[in-house]
Design an enzyme around this catalytic site. Structure first.
Site, PDB file in Angstrom:
ATOM      1  N   ASN A   1      -1.216  15.089   8.466  1.00 41.81           N
ATOM      2  CA  ASN A   1      -2.493  15.658   8.021  1.00 41.81           C
ATOM      3  C   ASN A   1      -3.325  15.965   9.267  1.00 41.81           C
ATOM      4  O   ASN A   1      -3.836  15.054   9.909  1.00 41.81           O
ATOM      5  CB  ASN A   1      -3.205  14.635   7.119  1.00 41.81           C
ATOM      6  CG  ASN A   1      -4.594  15.089   6.710  1.00 41.81           C
ATOM      7  OD1 ASN A   1      -4.990  16.225   6.964  1.00 41.81           O
ATOM      8  ND2 ASN A   1      -5.341  14.191   6.079  1.00 41.81           N
TER       9      ASN A   1
ATOM     10  N   LYS B   1      -6.128  17.377   9.378  1.00 34.26           N
ATOM     11  CA  LYS B   1      -7.572  17.342   9.103  1.00 34.26           C
ATOM     12  C   LYS B   1      -8.230  18.578   9.729  1.00 34.26           C
ATOM     13  O   LYS B   1      -7.632  19.640   9.745  1.00 34.26           O
ATOM     14  CB  LYS B   1      -8.176  16.016   9.592  1.00 34.26           C
ATOM     15  CG  LYS B   1      -7.392  14.805   9.055  1.00 34.26           C
ATOM     16  CD  LYS B   1      -8.059  13.490   9.280  1.00 34.26           C
ATOM     17  CE  LYS B   1      -7.213  12.379   8.685  1.00 34.26           C
ATOM     18  NZ  LYS B   1      -7.836  11.066   8.775  1.00 34.26           N
TER      19      LYS B   1
ATOM     20  N   HIS C   1      -8.135  12.950  -0.798  1.00 34.91           N
ATOM     21  CA  HIS C   1      -8.220  12.168   0.438  1.00 34.91           C
ATOM     22  C   HIS C   1      -9.567  11.444   0.466  1.00 34.91           C
ATOM     23  O   HIS C   1     -10.579  11.989   0.012  1.00 34.91           O
ATOM     24  CB  HIS C   1      -8.074  13.091   1.655  1.00 34.91           C
ATOM     25  CG  HIS C   1      -7.869  12.320   2.922  1.00 34.91           C
ATOM     26  ND1 HIS C   1      -8.900  11.694   3.577  1.00 34.91           N
ATOM     27  CD2 HIS C   1      -6.745  12.046   3.625  1.00 34.91           C
ATOM     28  CE1 HIS C   1      -8.415  11.069   4.642  1.00 34.91           C
ATOM     29  NE2 HIS C   1      -7.112  11.269   4.700  1.00 34.91           N
TER      30      HIS C   1
ATOM     31  N   GLU D   1     -11.621  10.992   2.719  1.00 37.70           N
ATOM     32  CA  GLU D   1     -12.691  11.718   3.414  1.00 37.70           C
ATOM     33  C   GLU D   1     -13.351  12.725   2.468  1.00 37.70           C
ATOM     34  O   GLU D   1     -14.550  12.984   2.559  1.00 37.70           O
ATOM     35  CB  GLU D   1     -12.118  12.406   4.662  1.00 37.70           C
ATOM     36  CG  GLU D   1     -11.836  11.380   5.763  1.00 37.70           C
ATOM     37  CD  GLU D   1     -10.726  11.747   6.723  1.00 37.70           C
ATOM     38  OE1 GLU D   1     -10.310  12.922   6.756  1.00 37.70           O
ATOM     39  OE2 GLU D   1     -10.258  10.840   7.438  1.00 37.70           O
TER      40      GLU D   1
ATOM     41  N   GLU E   1      -3.943   4.945   1.213  1.00 31.34           N
ATOM     42  CA  GLU E   1      -4.650   4.990   2.491  1.00 31.34           C
ATOM     43  C   GLU E   1      -5.897   4.112   2.412  1.00 31.34           C
ATOM     44  O   GLU E   1      -6.956   4.573   1.933  1.00 31.34           O
ATOM     45  CB  GLU E   1      -5.061   6.422   2.836  1.00 31.34           C
ATOM     46  CG  GLU E   1      -3.894   7.376   2.974  1.00 31.34           C
ATOM     47  CD  GLU E   1      -4.227   8.565   3.868  1.00 31.34           C
ATOM     48  OE1 GLU E   1      -3.477   8.794   4.811  1.00 31.34           O
ATOM     49  OE2 GLU E   1      -5.252   9.234   3.636  1.00 31.34           O
TER      50      GLU E   1
ATOM     51  N   GLY F   1      -8.004   6.136  10.996  1.00 35.50           N
ATOM     52  CA  GLY F   1      -8.606   6.495  12.280  1.00 35.50           C
ATOM     53  C   GLY F   1      -9.204   5.333  13.045  1.00 35.50           C
ATOM     54  O   GLY F   1      -9.937   5.528  14.013  1.00 35.50           O
TER      55      GLY F   1
ATOM     56  N   SER G   1      -3.746   4.864  10.387  1.00 35.55           N
ATOM     57  CA  SER G   1      -3.354   4.359  11.712  1.00 35.55           C
ATOM     58  C   SER G   1      -1.847   4.145  11.860  1.00 35.55           C
ATOM     59  O   SER G   1      -1.418   3.200  12.532  1.00 35.55           O
ATOM     60  CB  SER G   1      -4.128   3.083  12.058  1.00 35.55           C
ATOM     61  OG  SER G   1      -5.514   3.370  12.134  1.00 35.55           O
TER      62      SER G   1
HETATM   63  P1  13P Z   1      -4.967   8.362  10.913  1.00 33.62           P
HETATM   64  O1  13P Z   1      -3.458   8.352  10.974  1.00 33.62           O
HETATM   65  O2  13P Z   1      -5.579   9.175  12.004  1.00 33.62           O
HETATM   66  O3  13P Z   1      -5.513   6.967  10.788  1.00 33.62           O
HETATM   67  O4  13P Z   1      -5.373   9.126   9.564  1.00 33.62           O
HETATM   68  C1  13P Z   1      -4.759   8.753   8.368  1.00 33.62           C
HETATM   69  C2  13P Z   1      -5.092   9.749   7.331  1.00 33.62           C
HETATM   70  O5  13P Z   1      -6.210   9.828   6.861  1.00 33.62           O
HETATM   71  C3  13P Z   1      -4.032  10.672   6.909  1.00 33.62           C
HETATM   72  O6  13P Z   1      -4.384  11.378   5.778  1.00 33.62           O
END
Ligand code: 13P
Length: 249
Positions: A11, A13, A97, A99, A167, A173, A212
């Site tokens: 992803n 983002k 997601h 976010e 997640e 992150g 992560s």
């Molecule tokens: P990270 O791998 O950067 O922690 O992000 C995970 C994520 O949100 C994947 O959709």
């Protein structure tokens, strides 16, 4: 329908400009000629989909979007429909997601409507669920995630290919990850909720872990019970790192 092959999805983002298409090309090239032991996908921002499709077509790497609107078309300035993603070459789409749930107030019902739209457009949804740190510390992780599974998945998913991604919000992150026991516990609960919601076919739905995931921890996470793949953020941006995670599958 059996889906026991692991899926490793990147992803990106809101990262990725034209120059970063070289990472997709490097990924494709490195995987070419290798025995595909897992499925691999990249989900770039919508602006790169069409050009990344040109880079990936004919290779082993699948293409996905990161979100879609619930309607196929209309007066929704700034939005992208599932049909448009499919038209640009995507076969997958990340939905719900954390976010988007947090920053765009997407509810489980919103996510379910988007999943319906994705299925109608022939896309394979990757539906994200996960608890916040406050919820985990209150001992609510399993209940929160099970309820998200229950409410974010429409009936139309039964017998369709899709994936769930667990997640934990606090692991995204941050460099923090749950223990393997915690991952196994939540993945088992998701499996139970999935089968209760959609029947026996959901026994084979891949349940990805995300948050992560790095080259250093990928092997142990991917070897954990009921982990059917990974949804990778930061470590998917560079082909070199992402390839290390893929080889751990
Ligand atoms: P990270 O791998 O950067 O922690 O992000 C995970 C994520 O949100 C994947 O959709």
């Amino acid at each position: 329908m059996k889906q026991s092959v692991k899926l490793i999805a990147g992803n990106w983002k809101m990262h990725g400009l034209s120059a970063d298409l070289a990472q997709a090309a490097a990924l494709r090239e490195a995987l070419e000629g290798q025995d595909a032991r897992c499925r691999v996908a990249l989900c770039p921002p919508a602006t790169l989909l069409d050009r990344m499709n040109a880079v990936l077509t004919g290779g082993g790497v699948e293409l996905g979007g990161q979100d879609c609107h619930e309607k196929p078309a209309g007066a929704f300035t700034g939005s992208v429909s599932a049909e448009m993603l499919a038209d640009a070459g995507a076969t997958l789409v990340i939905l719900g997601h954390s976010e988007r749930r947090a920053a765009f107030n997407e509810s489980d019902a919103d996510v379910a409507a988007k999943v319906e739209a994705a299925v109608a457009a022939g896309l394979e949804p990757i539906v994200c669920v996960g608890e916040t740190l406050v919820q985990r510390e209150a001992g609510e992780a399993v209940a929160v995630v099970s309820a998200q599974v229950e409410k974010s998945l429409p009936d139309s998913l039964a017998e369709r290919p899709f994936a769930v991604a667990y997640e934990p919000v606090w692991a995204i992150g941050t460099g923090l990850t749950p223990t393997l026991e915690q991952i196994a516990e939540v993945h088992a609960a998701i499996r139970t909720a999935l089968v209760r919601r959609l029947g026996q076919a959901a026994t084979w739905t891949p349940i990805l872990y995300g948050g992560s995931v790095k080259p250093e921890n990928a092997a142990e996470i991917l070897a954990t019970a009921e982990v059917g793949g990974a949804l990778v953020g930061g470590a998917s941006l560079k082909a070199e790192d992402f390839l290390k995670i893929i080889s751990a599958a």
